[in-house]
Design an enzyme around this catalytic site. Structure first.
Site, PDB file in Angstrom:
ATOM      1  N   CYS A 154     -36.666   5.373  18.889  1.00 23.60           N
ATOM      2  CA  CYS A 154     -36.057   4.881  17.644  1.00 23.60           C
ATOM      3  C   CYS A 154     -34.676   5.546  17.458  1.00 23.60           C
ATOM      4  O   CYS A 154     -34.590   6.780  17.364  1.00 23.60           O
ATOM      5  CB  CYS A 154     -36.954   5.187  16.455  1.00 23.60           C
ATOM      6  SG  CYS A 154     -38.690   4.731  16.752  1.00 23.60           S
ATOM      7  N   CYS A 211     -33.892   8.312  14.851  1.00 22.66           N
ATOM      8  CA  CYS A 211     -34.867   9.368  14.568  1.00 22.66           C
ATOM      9  C   CYS A 211     -34.594  10.700  15.271  1.00 22.66           C
ATOM     10  O   CYS A 211     -34.542  10.780  16.506  1.00 22.66           O
ATOM     11  CB  CYS A 211     -36.267   8.891  14.923  1.00 22.66           C
ATOM     12  SG  CYS A 211     -37.513  10.084  14.384  1.00 22.66           S
ATOM     13  N   CYS A 228     -48.038  12.807   1.497  1.00 30.40           N
ATOM     14  CA  CYS A 228     -47.868  11.947   2.672  1.00 30.40           C
ATOM     15  C   CYS A 228     -47.679  12.801   3.909  1.00 30.40           C
ATOM     16  O   CYS A 228     -46.763  13.625   3.958  1.00 30.40           O
ATOM     17  CB  CYS A 228     -46.623  11.072   2.520  1.00 30.40           C
ATOM     18  SG  CYS A 228     -46.608  10.101   1.029  1.00 30.40           S
ATOM     19  N   CYS A 245     -51.581   9.685   1.899  1.00 25.98           N
ATOM     20  CA  CYS A 245     -50.864   8.710   2.708  1.00 25.98           C
ATOM     21  C   CYS A 245     -50.628   9.367   4.059  1.00 25.98           C
ATOM     22  O   CYS A 245     -50.362  10.575   4.116  1.00 25.98           O
ATOM     23  CB  CYS A 245     -49.528   8.387   2.047  1.00 25.98           C
ATOM     24  SG  CYS A 245     -48.491   7.303   3.046  1.00 25.98           S
ATOM     25  N   CYS A 275     -47.955   0.680   2.951  1.00 28.90           N
ATOM     26  CA  CYS A 275     -46.634   1.182   2.571  1.00 28.90           C
ATOM     27  C   CYS A 275     -45.713   0.785   3.720  1.00 28.90           C
ATOM     28  O   CYS A 275     -45.849   1.297   4.836  1.00 28.90           O
ATOM     29  CB  CYS A 275     -46.690   2.700   2.405  1.00 28.90           C
ATOM     30  SG  CYS A 275     -45.069   3.438   2.123  1.00 28.90           S
ATOM     31  N   ARG A 280     -39.732   2.241  -3.283  1.00 27.14           N
ATOM     32  CA  ARG A 280     -39.379   3.670  -3.204  1.00 27.14           C
ATOM     33  C   ARG A 280     -37.930   3.878  -2.797  1.00 27.14           C
ATOM     34  O   ARG A 280     -37.467   3.375  -1.770  1.00 27.14           O
ATOM     35  CB  ARG A 280     -40.296   4.401  -2.224  1.00 27.14           C
ATOM     36  CG  ARG A 280     -39.930   5.892  -2.145  1.00 27.14           C
ATOM     37  CD  ARG A 280     -40.926   6.713  -1.378  1.00 27.14           C
ATOM     38  NE  ARG A 280     -42.237   6.609  -1.960  1.00 27.14           N
ATOM     39  CZ  ARG A 280     -43.356   6.479  -1.257  1.00 27.14           C
ATOM     40  NH1 ARG A 280     -43.311   6.447   0.040  1.00 27.14           N
ATOM     41  NH2 ARG A 280     -44.519   6.398  -1.868  1.00 27.14           N
ATOM     42  N   CYS A 320     -41.351  13.031  20.374  1.00 21.28           N
ATOM     43  CA  CYS A 320     -41.998  11.716  20.281  1.00 21.28           C
ATOM     44  C   CYS A 320     -41.565  10.845  21.472  1.00 21.28           C
ATOM     45  O   CYS A 320     -40.388  10.812  21.827  1.00 21.28           O
ATOM     46  CB  CYS A 320     -41.626  11.042  18.968  1.00 21.28           C
ATOM     47  SG  CYS A 320     -42.450   9.462  18.751  1.00 21.28           S
TER      48      CYS A 320
HETATM   49  N1  SAM Z   1     -43.995   8.182  14.184  1.00 24.07           N
HETATM   50  C1  SAM Z   1     -44.462   7.330  13.185  1.00 24.07           C
HETATM   51  C2  SAM Z   1     -43.817   5.967  13.228  1.00 24.07           C
HETATM   52  O1  SAM Z   1     -42.617   5.898  13.434  1.00 24.07           O
HETATM   53  O2  SAM Z   1     -44.508   4.976  13.036  1.00 24.07           O
HETATM   54  C3  SAM Z   1     -44.366   7.913  11.793  1.00 24.07           C
HETATM   55  C4  SAM Z   1     -43.199   8.783  11.377  1.00 24.07           C
HETATM   56  S1  SAM Z   1     -41.606   8.018  11.303  1.00 24.07           S
HETATM   57  C5  SAM Z   1     -40.543   9.379  11.173  1.00 24.07           C
HETATM   58  C6  SAM Z   1     -41.597   7.180   9.755  1.00 24.07           C
HETATM   59  C7  SAM Z   1     -40.366   6.424   9.332  1.00 24.07           C
HETATM   60  O3  SAM Z   1     -39.347   7.311   8.909  1.00 24.07           O
HETATM   61  C8  SAM Z   1     -39.659   5.547  10.319  1.00 24.07           C
HETATM   62  O4  SAM Z   1     -40.291   4.325  10.535  1.00 24.07           O
HETATM   63  C9  SAM Z   1     -38.308   5.337   9.672  1.00 24.07           C
HETATM   64  O5  SAM Z   1     -38.324   4.190   8.855  1.00 24.07           O
HETATM   65  C10 SAM Z   1     -38.140   6.599   8.834  1.00 24.07           C
HETATM   66  N2  SAM Z   1     -37.029   7.433   9.352  1.00 24.07           N
HETATM   67  C11 SAM Z   1     -37.072   8.212  10.443  1.00 24.07           C
HETATM   68  N3  SAM Z   1     -35.875   8.804  10.654  1.00 24.07           N
HETATM   69  C12 SAM Z   1     -35.051   8.389   9.663  1.00 24.07           C
HETATM   70  C13 SAM Z   1     -33.698   8.640   9.343  1.00 24.07           C
HETATM   71  N4  SAM Z   1     -32.922   9.418  10.116  1.00 24.07           N
HETATM   72  N5  SAM Z   1     -33.162   8.062   8.242  1.00 24.07           N
HETATM   73  C14 SAM Z   1     -33.947   7.253   7.477  1.00 24.07           C
HETATM   74  N6  SAM Z   1     -35.230   6.987   7.735  1.00 24.07           N
HETATM   75  C15 SAM Z   1     -35.791   7.523   8.821  1.00 24.07           C
HETATM   76 FE1  SF4 Z   2     -41.308   8.669  16.934  1.00 28.60          FE
HETATM   77 FE2  SF4 Z   2     -39.407   8.947  15.144  1.00 28.60          FE
HETATM   78 FE3  SF4 Z   2     -39.900   6.561  16.168  1.00 28.60          FE
HETATM   79 FE4  SF4 Z   2     -41.708   7.699  14.501  1.00 28.60          FE
HETATM   80  S1  SF4 Z   2     -39.648   7.049  14.004  1.00 28.60           S
HETATM   81  S2  SF4 Z   2     -42.107   6.648  16.441  1.00 28.60           S
HETATM   82  S3  SF4 Z   2     -41.410   9.853  15.038  1.00 28.60           S
HETATM   83  S4  SF4 Z   2     -39.142   8.342  17.288  1.00 28.60           S
END
Ligand code: SAM
Ligand code: SF4
Ligand code: DTB
Length: 365
Positions: free
Chosen positions: A66, A69, A106, A137, A197, A269, A62
């Site tokens: 973040c 992530c 989802c 979702c 959501c 949730r 990606c």
């Molecule tokens: N890429 C898209 C986005 O970020 O908008 C969708 C997928 S992203 C993985 C969805 C959500 O998963 C993130 O916004 C975050 O809140 C949650 N998430 C991701 N990694 C996580 C982690 N290590 N622990 C808890 N929540 C996590």
């Molecule tokens: Fe990409 Fe992870 Fe951020 Fe979603 S949460 S935008 S998958 S880096």
């Protein structure tokens, strides 16, 4: 009525102040849980929990950064990347999820935002998953109003897009997309008539005031999100938050209860992080007003409790998985369909037997 009694009264509001949220969050634990449970009972069956199964339909690489992530291309977490899954494979996974008892499916993609040709494939997935009788979702990153409109047209039930944290802490966590971008996407989703959501993550090294800030943003949206995922950080080695100090779980429970009190009609949730919680902590989350979970042994890329373990816990707690949620519109639509079918059948029988469909009340026998 004291001020705290007023704050704990379960009134639907969109003008919460930080000080009010702070007062709710910090009241004695038993008072907080009692207030949350009272509100929960006024709005939901307290012994039912909605179950959603997650599937990563496009994994890793990606472009966003973040800090929590494992799928960000900026960090090395040893994750194997996968391109967009074939529709048929997704449907097989959805069928399995339905067989295991999930009511919502989802689908998550590691994108900043979807490309048009990829969105068309996701739309096909949504259509086919819906045909299985599951709620749908997706979480695909940022959406334009046009893209939200296309997803709404395909019948998408929910769009997940988290705010993640307070506006103040946000810059420490993500630099490649702004808080405003997130609010804009949520606005596009809401305007398209898709259920929102949206929630966040705690345990990312944020200050306690950042938790109030997150709740304030969610609760002061023009409409409360229909679903509010509260995630406990899953600390993944290789990410900047891989070594962050573990959260005090009482704080997690407080967060659930506070969300329940200020967003009384939303599903809250108990989201990521359950793999690291014992059953008693999870039970307290349910008592605090959590009424939705991710169900199945995998979140997107990390582990979640086995479906069987959740079924056993539900049984021990006397919790039933919520049956497929029917919106008012769905109930009315289905009722209209039944009536239309009945009228058509009666009309057909009448034509074949030559009997009139409705009797003539003016006729004297
Ligand atoms: N890429 C898209 C986005 O970020 O908008 C969708 C997928 S992203 C993985 C969805 C959500 O998963 C993130 O916004 C975050 O809140 C949650 N998430 C991701 N990694 C996580 C982690 N290590 N622990 C808890 N929540 C996590
Ligand atoms: Fe990409 Fe992870 Fe951020 Fe979603 S949460 S935008 S998958 S880096
Ligand atoms: C949400 O709030 N939590 C889910 C879902 N929405 C998409 C994702 C949790 C991801 C946890 C880390 C992983 O498994 O990759």
């Amino acid at each position: 009525m004291s001020n705290l009694d007023y704050l704990n009264s379960g009134k639907v509001r969109n003008d919460w102040s930080l000080a009010e949220i702070e007062a709710i969050y910090n009241q004695p634990f038993n008072d907080l849980l009692f207030a949350a449970q009272l509100i929960h009972r006024q709005n939901f069956n307290p012994n039912e929990v909605q179950t959603s199964t997650l599937l990563s339909i496009k994994t890793g690489a990606c472009p966003e950064d973040c800090a929590y992530c494992p799928q960000s291309g900026h960090y090395n977490t040893g994750l194997s990347k996968e391109k967009l899954m074939a529709v048929q494979k997704v449907i097989e996974k959805a069928q399995q999820a339905k067989k295991n008892g999930a009511t919502r499916f989802c689908m998550g993609a590691a994108w900043r935002s979807p490309r048009e040709k990829d969105l068309d494939v996701v739309i096909e997935m949504v259509r086919q998953v819906k045909d299985l009788g599951l709620e749908t979702c997706v979480t695909l990153g940022m959406l334009t109003d046009e893209q939200a409109g296309k997803l709404a047209e395909a019948g998408l039930d929910y769009y997940n897009h988290n705010l993640d944290t307070s506006p103040e802490y946000y810059e420490q966590i993500i630099t490649t997309r702004s808080y405003e971008h997130r609010l804009d996407t949520l606005q596009n989703v809401r305007d398209a008539g898709i259920n929102v959501c949206s929630g966040g993550i705690i345990g990312m090294g944020e200050k306690i005031s950042d938790r109030y800030g997150l709740i304030k943003q969610l609760a002061n949206m023009p409409e409360h999100p229909q679903s509010v995922p509260i995630n406990m950080l899953v600390a993944v080695p290789g990410t900047p938050l891989g070594e962050v100090e573990k959260l005090d779980e009482f704080d997690f429970i407080r967060m659930i209860a506070t969300a329940r009190i200020v967003m009384p009609n939303s599903y809250v949730r108990l989201s990521a992080g359950r793999e690291d919680m014992n059953e008693q902590t999870q039970a307290l989350c349910y008592f605090a007003g959590a009424n939705s979970i991710f169900y199945g042994e995998k979140l997107l890329t990390t582990a979640n409790p086995e479906a069987e373990a959740d079924s056993i816990l539900f049984k021990r707690l006397g919790i039933q998985p919520e049956q497929r949620h029917h919106s008012k519109e769905q109930v009315e639509e289905e009722a209209a369909e039944i009536v239309a079918k009945g009228v058509a059948k009666a009309a057909e029988e009448t034509t074949s037997s030559k009997k009139p469909l409705f009797y003539d009340a003016t006729e004297v026998n």
